[in-house]
Scaffold this motif. Structure first.
Motif, PDB file in Angstrom:
ATOM      1  N   GLN A  60       0.842  -1.202   0.000  1.00  0.00           N
ATOM      2  CA  GLN A  60       0.000   0.000   0.000  1.00  0.00           C
ATOM      3  C   GLN A  60       0.880   1.257   0.000  1.00  0.00           C
ATOM      4  N   ILE A  61       1.927   1.248   0.806  1.00  0.00           N
ATOM      5  CA  ILE A  61       2.846   2.388   0.873  1.00  0.00           C
ATOM      6  C   ILE A  61       3.514   2.599  -0.489  1.00  0.00           C
ATOM      7  N   LEU A  62       3.959   1.503  -1.114  1.00  0.00           N
ATOM      8  CA  LEU A  62       4.643   1.610  -2.413  1.00  0.00           C
ATOM      9  C   LEU A  62       3.727   2.188  -3.483  1.00  0.00           C
ATOM     10  N   MET A  63       2.465   1.740  -3.494  1.00  0.00           N
ATOM     11  CA  MET A  63       1.540   2.206  -4.524  1.00  0.00           C
ATOM     12  C   MET A  63       1.120   3.659  -4.296  1.00  0.00           C
ATOM     13  N   GLU A  64       1.280   4.155  -3.067  1.00  0.00           N
ATOM     14  CA  GLU A  64       0.935   5.544  -2.764  1.00  0.00           C
ATOM     15  C   GLU A  64       2.098   6.498  -3.003  1.00  0.00           C
ATOM     16  N   LEU A  65       3.263   5.952  -3.351  1.00  0.00           N
ATOM     17  CA  LEU A  65       4.429   6.805  -3.605  1.00  0.00           C
ATOM     18  C   LEU A  65       4.193   7.678  -4.841  1.00  0.00           C
ATOM     19  N   PRO A  66       4.762   8.888  -4.844  1.00  0.00           N
ATOM     20  CA  PRO A  66       4.667   9.709  -6.056  1.00  0.00           C
ATOM     21  C   PRO A  66       5.440   9.045  -7.202  1.00  0.00           C
ATOM     22  N   PRO A  67       5.064   9.336  -8.446  1.00  0.00           N
ATOM     23  CA  PRO A  67       5.710   8.703  -9.607  1.00  0.00           C
ATOM     24  C   PRO A  67       7.239   8.780  -9.599  1.00  0.00           C
TER      25      PRO A  67
ATOM     26  N   GLN B   9       9.657   5.572  -9.691  1.00  0.00           N
ATOM     27  CA  GLN B   9      10.681   5.428 -10.730  1.00  0.00           C
ATOM     28  C   GLN B   9      12.041   5.114 -10.109  1.00  0.00           C
ATOM     29  N   LYS B  10      12.346   5.756  -8.980  1.00  0.00           N
ATOM     30  CA  LYS B  10      13.615   5.508  -8.288  1.00  0.00           C
ATOM     31  C   LYS B  10      13.697   4.038  -7.854  1.00  0.00           C
ATOM     32  N   LEU B  11      12.589   3.535  -7.300  1.00  0.00           N
ATOM     33  CA  LEU B  11      12.526   2.131  -6.874  1.00  0.00           C
ATOM     34  C   LEU B  11      12.668   1.192  -8.064  1.00  0.00           C
ATOM     35  N   VAL B  12      11.955   1.515  -9.147  1.00  0.00           N
ATOM     36  CA  VAL B  12      12.000   0.687 -10.362  1.00  0.00           C
ATOM     37  C   VAL B  12      13.428   0.651 -10.917  1.00  0.00           C
ATOM     38  N   ASN B  13      14.119   1.774 -10.893  1.00  0.00           N
ATOM     39  CA  ASN B  13      15.504   1.813 -11.379  1.00  0.00           C
ATOM     40  C   ASN B  13      16.398   0.884 -10.563  1.00  0.00           C
TER      41      ASN B  13
END
Length: 145
Positions: A79-86, A90-94
């Protein structure tokens, strides 16, 4: 490549959420600022009402109330991850992409299946997530059994 980028972000975020769900990760973001305000306000009111002894009592009560307010507000990490700003997503995805770059996948389902069957990769992603949540979000992590 840029046309596939939003899909990739979505797929990797789904993967990270799946890993968190699998491990039943929860996190509590510490609201220390809010707790400090409560302590200060209670000490101030106590000082107004009871002078120096009231200041001490107000500070103590405020401290207990502040500690209670800022503890135990655990939310599921997905839930926390999905509420993060884009930008944060993107930082996490990288960071995740650096770990999974050698995998060949076409969608979130396939990617999740590949990672869930690879214990070492799962551990690397979990470590990256743990570091992110504790350092970037200054949250405390708990695993529910």
């Amino acid at each position: 490549m840029s046309a596939e980028m939003p899909i990739m972000v979505d797929d990797i975020m789904k993967l990270l959420c799946s890993i968190c769900q699998e491990k039943k990760m929860k996190a509590a973001v510490k609201h220390s600022g809010r707790g400090a305000v409560v302590v200060g306000a209670m000490a101030f009111v106590g000082g107004l009402v009871g002078g120096p002894p009231g200041l001490a009592v107000g500070g103590t009560v405020g401290g207990l109330l502040g500690a209670w307010m800022t503890s135990g507000q655990f939310k599921p990490v997905p839930q926390i991850l999905m509420e993060l700003p884009p930008a944060e997503q993107q930082k996490l995805v990288n960071e995740a992409t650096a770990i999974i770059r050698n995998l060949d996948w076409t969608d979130a389902v396939q990617l999740t299946a590949l990672v869930m069957s690879n214990q070492a990769m799962q551990q690397k992603l979990l470590a990256m997530l743990t570091t992110y949540v504790t350092k970037e979000l200054q949250a405390e992590i708990r695993y529910d059994d």
